[in-house]
Design an enzyme around this catalytic site. Structure first.
Site, PDB file in Angstrom:
ATOM      1  CE1 TYR A  37      -4.369   0.694  -0.388  1.00 26.39           C
ATOM      2  CE2 TYR A  37      -3.741   2.601   0.932  1.00 26.39           C
ATOM      3  CZ  TYR A  37      -4.633   1.964   0.095  1.00 26.39           C
ATOM      4  OH  TYR A  37      -5.796   2.613  -0.260  1.00 26.39           O
ATOM      5  CG  LEU A  38       4.294   0.459  -2.319  1.00 25.19           C
ATOM      6  CD1 LEU A  38       5.099   0.252  -3.606  1.00 25.19           C
ATOM      7  CD2 LEU A  38       5.147   0.156  -1.097  1.00 25.19           C
ATOM      8  CG  HIS A  39       2.974   6.083   1.975  1.00 25.18           C
ATOM      9  ND1 HIS A  39       4.256   6.431   2.321  1.00 25.18           N
ATOM     10  CD2 HIS A  39       2.497   5.324   3.001  1.00 25.18           C
ATOM     11  CE1 HIS A  39       4.532   5.935   3.526  1.00 25.18           C
ATOM     12  NE2 HIS A  39       3.485   5.235   3.950  1.00 25.18           N
ATOM     13  CB  SER A  68      -0.254   2.014   4.712  1.00 18.15           C
ATOM     14  OG  SER A  68       0.969   1.961   4.012  1.00 18.15           O
ATOM     15  NE  ARG A  69      -1.972   0.235  11.210  1.00 19.41           N
ATOM     16  CZ  ARG A  69      -0.797  -0.375  11.384  1.00 19.41           C
ATOM     17  NH1 ARG A  69       0.329   0.335  11.344  1.00 19.41           N
ATOM     18  NH2 ARG A  69      -0.737  -1.678  11.579  1.00 19.41           N
ATOM     19  CG  HIS A 106       6.201   2.608   1.396  1.00 15.02           C
ATOM     20  ND1 HIS A 106       4.881   2.954   1.443  1.00 15.02           N
ATOM     21  CD2 HIS A 106       6.423   1.792   2.457  1.00 15.02           C
ATOM     22  CE1 HIS A 106       4.307   2.364   2.499  1.00 15.02           C
ATOM     23  NE2 HIS A 106       5.223   1.660   3.127  1.00 15.02           N
ATOM     24  CD  GLN A 134      13.840   9.075  12.825  1.00 12.51           C
ATOM     25  OE1 GLN A 134      14.763   8.316  12.564  1.00 12.51           O
ATOM     26  NE2 GLN A 134      13.507   9.386  14.084  1.00 12.51           N
ATOM     27  CD  GLN A 185       5.022  -6.026  11.115  1.00 11.79           C
ATOM     28  OE1 GLN A 185       5.948  -6.645  10.598  1.00 11.79           O
ATOM     29  NE2 GLN A 185       4.920  -4.717  10.991  1.00 11.79           N
TER      30      GLN A 185
END
Lengths: 282, 282
Positions: B32-34, B186-187, B37, B148, B61
């Site tokens: 769910y790249l942004h 992504s959230r 990423h 980061q 996780q």
């Protein structure tokens, strides 16, 4: 043979072999070498072009009441034996080189590390997996060789290699024994003459159990009784555990099947000896 | 660009580059790249000859009450974005490829994984270190790039690499933000329009705190109050934690020193957002 104490120096030496496409073999030890260790070196030599033996008494695999401080050491002798059997590099780091402060990261296998030796040695296998993973990342071997004597250790390391995808082949080499059957161990030096005289009862009990299985016995309860009564004939032996387990999961079995082995730990005074035998091969 | 789903296929492809002495860069993601990423990919490309992006929503996780099932996914879009920004290999395994049964071995950092996000996400970092170690052993990269934004994750991974001697350089790339300051995640897609409107208060509070430190404020208690009161101006924001910690140990500090950063987690409804800022650089 070269002796290296620093991680970076070892990496530099090994990178030359790796670039040349030569296979690297690793034999991790805690030193005080005996013929069992040397058999591991021979297996490594058959499967690699260059052999690294690590000698490191790893503090994180000793519990607070165990024998870290008095664990036997004789580096001059180890060096001579390693050289004679064709080791190419001894990696002989000091504790701060392997565990600089702060050190926080451990590798754990909760299912397999709390049974057999894990019952009396709570943090032992966490220390083993952690130091072995460190050695794997430092040496980056193609193959690493462990002894069948420490069966639970070998199984936990195989599981770690599978679970964490280490690109390393694990070979487990047979236990080397004295002529009376006692499994070689650096800890045998702790035994008094009378304890040493009685110690072979462990292997006698294991071979008797295997013979009984070949004759048709297949109940874990009966096999356990047979081993217990055999070891009980040695007046100084105190049984820690007798467990009949599967060699992939380390879970107890009730009926012997392919892959079932029996593992035992027996105290003679303060000295704790372990041994194991397959009841039925896979 | 190639898409590979099997570990062995990826290893085979990468071994060619490795033999030719080319450096391999890894960017682990959950897809769910942004633009965050993609900035990691750019850093990887500057530091390696071939870039592998992993896309794997790692089940270990996520806690039992977390958003594993509804975590956003759009592989077709991810593929297009990865291709456009020059990824060479997407590693896109299914769960059984990464976690075959039985799976027992985990990597833990008890000191650093039970603070900050670890308080509400008990098993989260154990899952992160384990999957990252697996990816390290599968890809064997020269360099791996993390963001980061997930400061605690980056610090725990750096510690793992140091403790377990992974021969890998870790680069932590700056957080990428929306024009109003909200850290990309992504959230963010979970946020309602009103929650999204209020979300930039998090970064406003962090920058206000850093400005106050530049003006002489150095008490963690006072800085915490300032951040808390600023976030409280957003009616839908519910603070999970505000922690002022050292960037090497993740332990709380009372007075700001070089290496001190503030990390926050804030809920908007069920959506939990995290962010952080250095109060004083090392």
């Amino acid at each position: 043979m070269q002796i290296l104490t620093k991680i970076e120096d070892l990496r530099k030496e090994l990178s030359v072999f790796r670039r040349n496409g030569q296979r690297i073999g690793l034999v991790p030890t805690m030193g005080y070498l005996h013929a069992g260790h040397l058999s591991l070196v021979n297996v490594a030599k058959e499967n690699a072009d260059v052999v690294v033996m690590s000698i490191f008494v790893n503090p994180t695999q000793f519990g607070p009441n165990e024998d870290l401080a008095r664990y036997p050491r004789d580096f001059a002798r180890d060096e001579r034996l390693a050289r004679e059997c064709g080791v190419d590099f001894i990696f002989y780091p000091e504790v701060p080189e392997m565990y600089p402060e702060p050190f926080f990261t451990y590798i754990v296998n909760e299912q397999m590390a709390q049974v057999l030796c894990g019952v009396s040695r709570q943090i032992h296998f966490r220390g083993v997996t952690t130091i072995v993973a460190k050695l794997f990342n430092i040496v980056q071997p193609d193959v690493a060789v462990f002894g069948q004597k420490d069966a639970q250790q070998a199984i936990i390391i195989r599981q770690m290699v599978a679970d964490l995808n280490f690109p390393i082949r694990i070979i487990v080499a047979p236990t080397v024994r004295e002529s009376d059957g006692l499994a070689l161990s650096s800890r045998n030096v702790y035994l008094s003459p009378e304890e040493r005289r009685q110690a072979p009862v462990i292997y006698s009990a294991l071979t008797k159990a295997r013979a009984a299985v070949r004759d048709g016995m297949n109940s874990a309860t009966e096999i356990n009784k047979l081993i217990r009564s055999t070891i009980a004939t040695a007046s100084l032996a105190r049984i820690d555990y007798i467990e009949i387990v599967d060699d992939r999961t380390l879970t107890s079995v009730e009926i012997v099947e392919p892959g079932t082995f029996v593992a035992v730990a027996v105290y003679y005074g303060q000295t704790r000896l372990i041994d194991n035998i397959y009841l039925k091969e896979r």
